[in-house]
Design an enzyme around this catalytic site. Structure first.
Site, PDB file in Angstrom:
ATOM      1  N   ALA A   1      39.586  42.876  31.213  1.00 30.43           N
ATOM      2  CA  ALA A   1      39.031  41.520  31.111  1.00 30.43           C
ATOM      3  C   ALA A   1      37.803  41.516  30.203  1.00 30.43           C
ATOM      4  O   ALA A   1      37.643  40.640  29.340  1.00 30.43           O
ATOM      5  CB  ALA A   1      38.680  40.987  32.493  1.00 30.43           C
TER       6      ALA A   1
ATOM      7  N   GLU B   1      28.786  48.693  30.317  1.00 32.44           N
ATOM      8  CA  GLU B   1      29.760  49.326  31.204  1.00 32.44           C
ATOM      9  C   GLU B   1      29.061  50.412  32.004  1.00 32.44           C
ATOM     10  O   GLU B   1      28.391  51.269  31.451  1.00 32.44           O
ATOM     11  CB  GLU B   1      30.918  49.902  30.375  1.00 32.44           C
ATOM     12  CG  GLU B   1      31.810  50.901  31.093  1.00 32.44           C
ATOM     13  CD  GLU B   1      32.439  50.366  32.369  1.00 32.44           C
ATOM     14  OE1 GLU B   1      33.091  49.311  32.334  1.00 32.44           O
ATOM     15  OE2 GLU B   1      32.274  51.024  33.425  1.00 32.44           O
TER      16      GLU B   1
ATOM     17  N   ASN C   1      39.852  49.939  36.321  1.00 33.53           N
ATOM     18  CA  ASN C   1      41.155  49.985  36.996  1.00 33.53           C
ATOM     19  C   ASN C   1      42.287  49.667  36.038  1.00 33.53           C
ATOM     20  O   ASN C   1      43.426  50.048  36.269  1.00 33.53           O
ATOM     21  CB  ASN C   1      41.192  48.952  38.128  1.00 33.53           C
ATOM     22  CG  ASN C   1      40.763  49.556  39.450  1.00 33.53           C
ATOM     23  OD1 ASN C   1      40.495  50.749  39.525  1.00 33.53           O
ATOM     24  ND2 ASN C   1      40.708  48.745  40.473  1.00 33.53           N
TER      25      ASN C   1
ATOM     26  N   ASP D   1      30.194  44.770  42.427  1.00 34.34           N
ATOM     27  CA  ASP D   1      28.852  44.408  41.930  1.00 34.34           C
ATOM     28  C   ASP D   1      28.818  42.970  41.395  1.00 34.34           C
ATOM     29  O   ASP D   1      27.850  42.237  41.614  1.00 34.34           O
ATOM     30  CB  ASP D   1      28.416  45.329  40.782  1.00 34.34           C
ATOM     31  CG  ASP D   1      28.435  46.796  41.151  1.00 34.34           C
ATOM     32  OD1 ASP D   1      28.894  47.130  42.249  1.00 34.34           O
ATOM     33  OD2 ASP D   1      27.987  47.606  40.314  1.00 34.34           O
TER      34      ASP D   1
ATOM     35  N   ARG E   1      54.671  43.230  47.492  1.00 37.31           N
ATOM     36  CA  ARG E   1      53.899  44.412  47.887  1.00 37.31           C
ATOM     37  C   ARG E   1      53.392  44.336  49.326  1.00 37.31           C
ATOM     38  O   ARG E   1      53.371  45.336  50.028  1.00 37.31           O
ATOM     39  CB  ARG E   1      52.713  44.594  46.929  1.00 37.31           C
ATOM     40  CG  ARG E   1      53.166  45.010  45.561  1.00 37.31           C
ATOM     41  CD  ARG E   1      52.012  45.162  44.587  1.00 37.31           C
ATOM     42  NE  ARG E   1      52.508  45.690  43.333  1.00 37.31           N
ATOM     43  CZ  ARG E   1      51.745  45.952  42.281  1.00 37.31           C
ATOM     44  NH1 ARG E   1      50.440  45.738  42.339  1.00 37.31           N
ATOM     45  NH2 ARG E   1      52.252  46.435  41.172  1.00 37.31           N
TER      46      ARG E   1
ATOM     47  N   HIS F   1      44.038  46.438  45.055  1.00 35.44           N
ATOM     48  CA  HIS F   1      43.533  45.294  44.266  1.00 35.44           C
ATOM     49  C   HIS F   1      42.903  44.322  45.252  1.00 35.44           C
ATOM     50  O   HIS F   1      43.459  44.071  46.310  1.00 35.44           O
ATOM     51  CB  HIS F   1      44.716  44.643  43.555  1.00 35.44           C
ATOM     52  CG  HIS F   1      44.356  43.479  42.688  1.00 35.44           C
ATOM     53  ND1 HIS F   1      44.273  43.567  41.315  1.00 35.44           N
ATOM     54  CD2 HIS F   1      44.069  42.191  42.991  1.00 35.44           C
ATOM     55  CE1 HIS F   1      43.958  42.393  40.808  1.00 35.44           C
ATOM     56  NE2 HIS F   1      43.824  41.543  41.805  1.00 35.44           N
TER      57      HIS F   1
ATOM     58  N   GLU G   1      39.654  40.830  37.781  1.00 35.19           N
ATOM     59  CA  GLU G   1      39.717  41.062  39.233  1.00 35.19           C
ATOM     60  C   GLU G   1      38.458  40.613  39.964  1.00 35.19           C
ATOM     61  O   GLU G   1      38.464  40.443  41.182  1.00 35.19           O
ATOM     62  CB  GLU G   1      39.995  42.557  39.483  1.00 35.19           C
ATOM     63  CG  GLU G   1      40.524  42.825  40.884  1.00 35.19           C
ATOM     64  CD  GLU G   1      40.918  44.274  41.119  1.00 35.19           C
ATOM     65  OE1 GLU G   1      41.233  44.985  40.137  1.00 35.19           O
ATOM     66  OE2 GLU G   1      40.911  44.690  42.280  1.00 35.19           O
TER      67      GLU G   1
HETATM   68  P1  ADP Z   1      39.488  44.072  35.191  1.00 36.70           P
HETATM   69  O1  ADP Z   1      40.911  44.479  35.431  1.00 36.70           O
HETATM   70  O2  ADP Z   1      39.139  42.804  35.851  1.00 36.70           O
HETATM   71  O3  ADP Z   1      39.110  44.173  33.766  1.00 36.70           O
HETATM   72  P2  ADP Z   1      38.594  46.754  35.706  1.00 36.70           P
HETATM   73  O4  ADP Z   1      38.523  47.412  37.015  1.00 36.70           O
HETATM   74  O5  ADP Z   1      39.663  47.202  34.780  1.00 36.70           O
HETATM   75  O6  ADP Z   1      38.643  45.190  35.966  1.00 36.70           O
HETATM   76  O7  ADP Z   1      37.225  46.924  34.925  1.00 36.70           O
HETATM   77  C1  ADP Z   1      36.001  46.599  35.500  1.00 36.70           C
HETATM   78  C2  ADP Z   1      34.936  47.461  34.832  1.00 36.70           C
HETATM   79  O8  ADP Z   1      33.640  46.995  35.206  1.00 36.70           O
HETATM   80  C3  ADP Z   1      35.005  48.927  35.218  1.00 36.70           C
HETATM   81  O9  ADP Z   1      35.080  49.716  34.061  1.00 36.70           O
HETATM   82  C4  ADP Z   1      33.694  49.174  35.970  1.00 36.70           C
HETATM   83  O10 ADP Z   1      33.172  50.466  35.780  1.00 36.70           O
HETATM   84  C5  ADP Z   1      32.785  48.120  35.369  1.00 36.70           C
HETATM   85  N1  ADP Z   1      31.657  47.750  36.235  1.00 36.70           N
HETATM   86  C6  ADP Z   1      31.648  47.541  37.570  1.00 36.70           C
HETATM   87  N2  ADP Z   1      30.434  47.206  37.989  1.00 36.70           N
HETATM   88  C7  ADP Z   1      29.622  47.196  36.902  1.00 36.70           C
HETATM   89  C8  ADP Z   1      28.238  46.935  36.692  1.00 36.70           C
HETATM   90  N3  ADP Z   1      27.422  46.611  37.696  1.00 36.70           N
HETATM   91  N4  ADP Z   1      27.763  47.020  35.430  1.00 36.70           N
HETATM   92  C9  ADP Z   1      28.563  47.350  34.385  1.00 36.70           C
HETATM   93  N5  ADP Z   1      29.869  47.630  34.542  1.00 36.70           N
HETATM   94  C10 ADP Z   1      30.399  47.539  35.766  1.00 36.70           C
END
Ligand code: ADP
Length: 649
Positions: free
Chosen positions: A158, A177, A185, A418, A477, A586, A615
């Site tokens: 996303a 990130e 995920n 977060d 699921r 999920h 997500e």
């Molecule tokens: P989506 O499928 O919605 O894109 P993902 O799980 O693939 O979600 O990606 C979410 C990303 O956000 C992960 O790489 C995670 O490490 C990152 N993330 C989570 N919390 C934080 C935060 N507080 N600051 C920066 N990145 C974050």
């Protein structure tokens, strides 16, 4: 986690034992450091990674570790890269095993440390001392403050889509990130992307039972469909036209995707509330999925000709990238080409609000330095779900009888909710938090999603420890997970023959299957009786179950469990069994958004400057998400969020 370390330690000790035995076979003297720290030479060791062993070769002089080579591993490319690059270098630099694990790749890091520890034990080293030798770093901490157009938090699918879309519109973008690598995920998933694509699907043969499934839609009543009633009417017309013509090839349409997402998601929580996906959001997801896919193609992502059906997808409309990492590499290129910036190991901590508008983000780097980013257009929250935050899952769960804190998860360690916490702090409305998706087919021992044989649901055959089927394997699921959880220990075996295995969604070859057998991820035998014996099931019962299942495929119906779409029979040796168990996968709930990906407050009003996608949002998948709909969701809404924020700058 503790169990993982215990296992890793015992595995490391096993590794030491094996190496010691090998040394004897080669008549080499037992490695003992006579003078100095080690007996000079080259040693091998193994640690337990996420997906299999991580093997290293370590060269030592009498006083130092001089080289570490990772000989083989099965860690997820992309996510594990920083661990494989940094941990060996850090061990050599500090001559210590007390090195920091890499954020977001902690298991891979630990596996490398364990593997090196095993090798150093074989070299006569004092591993306990090496593990306690903490080397202080003198790194100057430098705080950062920047102004930009759009800040994106999270580098999963996303976030990448949001940042790339905003950058393409000429916006200056900074993406932060938390982990050391992009991916989240999204990269850890199968990456299948549901999009109705009648042109492609029109070349795929209809599966036994699918025409009946469509005919059953004609019996459905618009009065049960609320906002979706008009879509059902359109779909019925499409189905009538299809069934009155040639049904050799598969039917699909955006409307069928919408109705399947609605039916798959409409659920009653334990408090008695019926919840459906928000119609406008579901409609957008399904109708913009193919255009979003074409957009990623325009960025350079290449998709295979093959369409798949992940577990619980309910139809074959899953598009697959030839390389999963391209979901990240290609948007990264677009972001950087437009002058955007990606800050890794930078964790967003809170949103900055001024006069009711979100204007920036406060974050922190791994070294402790503060980061302050101000964004003219706004902030896009794309931090993923909270599947790796067991207590948050347990706290909100109002669907499953219980989700124990030690339930395994398929999620990467950094998706801890977060964004939901940060959003809530600025008044965002949360929706659907009570629904967590359990992945019914996670590997029972590793908890991993992609371990085993990923056959499409029409070929799934599940048996419990009594050797009996217990569910319609072509179900959603949650239905599969509820059925699995009601078996002893929640454990079941997925049974496949060699043709099914070699035609699985992940297109495994014989070498892959051999490796999985060797790693004890899957069990193989030449006969069903022998397979049953290996997994502790009565042979006659399993044989009878397989015969009965094959008869269902021949008949095109399953009177016992109602399976209604069939593929292959179990007939070609060798046969395989995979132990499986539901695991947290999920989280369906999160920030409420509108179709512009703007975040809504508790009264339903837009929070200015605040966008969210993926997500971290809620309200789309309701109680159960169809397999393959998440990737569609993150790219459709990620792209929208980026465009909306860019337009507001
Ligand atoms: P989506 O499928 O919605 O894109 P993902 O799980 O693939 O979600 O990606 C979410 C990303 O956000 C992960 O790489 C995670 O490490 C990152 N993330 C989570 N919390 C934080 C935060 N507080 N600051 C920066 N990145 C974050």
């Amino acid at each position: 986690m503790q169990r993982f370390f215990q296992k890793a330690i015992s595995l490391a000790l096993c590794g030491v034992l094996v190496i010691a035995i090998a040394s004897c076979v080669n008549s080499a003297p037992a490695a003992k450091a006579e003078t100095g720290l080690y007996k000079a030479g080259v040693y091998e060791g193994s640690g337990k990674g996420n997906n299999g062993p991580v093997k290293v070769r370590v060269s030592v002089s009498t006083t130092a570790v001089t080289d570490i080579t990772i000989v083989s591993h099965e860690e997820t490319p992309g996510i594990s890269d920083p661990a494989r690059e940094r941990i060996p270098a850090e061990i050599i630099k500090t001559q210590s095993l007390a090195v920091d694990v890499v954020t977001g790749a902690s298991h891979s890091s630990q596996a490398i440390i364990d593997a090196v520890a095993a090798a150093l034990t074989a070299a006569g080293g004092d591993v306990a001392m090496l593990k306690s030798k903490v080397v202080k770093k003198n790194v100057a901490i430098k705080d950062v403050e920047k102004n930009t157009d759009v800040v994106v938090i999270g580098g999963g699918g996303a976030g990448m889509a949001a940042a790339a879309a905003a950058a393409q519109k000429g916006a200056k973008v900074i993406l932060v990130e938390k982990a050391a690598a992009l991916g989240g995920n999204t990269l850890a998933s199968g990456c299948a992307w549901n999009a109705a694509d009648p042109e492609k699907q029109g070349t795929i043969r209809t599966l036994s039972g699918q025409v009946n499934t469509l005919k059953n839609v004609l019996k459905m009543n618009e009065s049960d469909f609320g906002d979706y009633a008009g879509t059902l009417t359109v779909l019925k017309d499409q189905i009538r036209t299809y069934v009155s013509g040639d049904t050799t090839y598969m039917f699909d349409s955006v409307e069928w995707h919408i109705i399947q997402a609605y039916l798959g998601g409409k659920r009653q929580d334990k408090s008695g509330n019926w919840i459906s996906g928000n119609f406008a959001l579901v409609k957008k997801l399904c109708s913009e999925s193919l255009p979003a896919l074409k957009w990623l193609e325009s960025l350079g992502v290449v998709f295979t000709a093959h369409l798949s059906a992940p577990v619980g997808a309910m139809w074959t409309r899953g598009h697959n990238p030839t390389q999963k990492i391209s979901y990240f590499d290609m948007p990264s290129k677009a972001i950087r080409a437009a002058g955007g910036e990606i800050m890794l190991e930078t964790e967003a901590k809170s949103l900055i609000v001024e006069n009711g508008r979100v204007v920036g983000v406060k974050a922190m780097k791994k070294d402790g330095s503060q980061v302050l980013l101000r964004a003219k257009g706004g902030v896009v929250m794309a931090t993923g779900g909270f599947g790796a935050n067991a207590s948050m899952v347990a706290e909100y769960n109002d669907y499953w009888p219980s989700i124990p804190l030690d339930m395994k998860t398929t999620c990467v360690s950094t998706v801890t909710g977060d964004g939901i916490t940060m959003g809530k702090a600025v008044g965002a409305r949360l929706v659907g938090m009570q629904f967590t998706q359990l992945m019914p087919t996670s590997h029972a021992r590793t908890g991993q999603l992609l371990d085993g044989i990923l056959v499409p649901p029409q070929n799934y055959v599940f048996v419990n420890q009594l050797g009996k089927r217990f569910v319609n394997e072509y179900s959603e699921r949650d239905t599969l997970a509820f059925a699995a959880l009601s078996q002893p220990n929640g454990l079941f075996y997925h049974i496949a023959d060699t043709t099914m295995a070699l035609n699985a969604n992940n297109k495994p070859d014989q070498a892959y299957l051999d490796k999985q057998v060797k790693n004890n991820i899957i069990i193989r035998a030449d006969t069903i009786e022998e397979l049953a014996k290996k997994i502790g099931i009565d042979g006659a019962t399993l044989t009878e179950t397989v015969h009965a299942y094959n008869a269902c495929v021949d008949a095109g119906e399953d009177k016992a469990f109602g399976k209604n779409v069939f593929g292959l029979k179990i007939k070609d040796a060798p046969f395989y069994a995979v132990p499986e168990k539901p695991a947290i996968h999920h989280t369906m709930g999160g920030l409420a958004i509108n179709t512009n990906a703007q975040v809504l407050d508790v009264s339903g009003k837009v929070i200015s400057g605040f966008y969210a996608a993926g997500e971290v949002t809620g309200g789309i998948h309701a109680g159960n998400r169809l397999g393959g709909n998440s990737i569609a969701d993150i790219f459709v809404f990620g792209r929208t969020a980026g465009l909306s924020a860019a337009a507001a700058r």
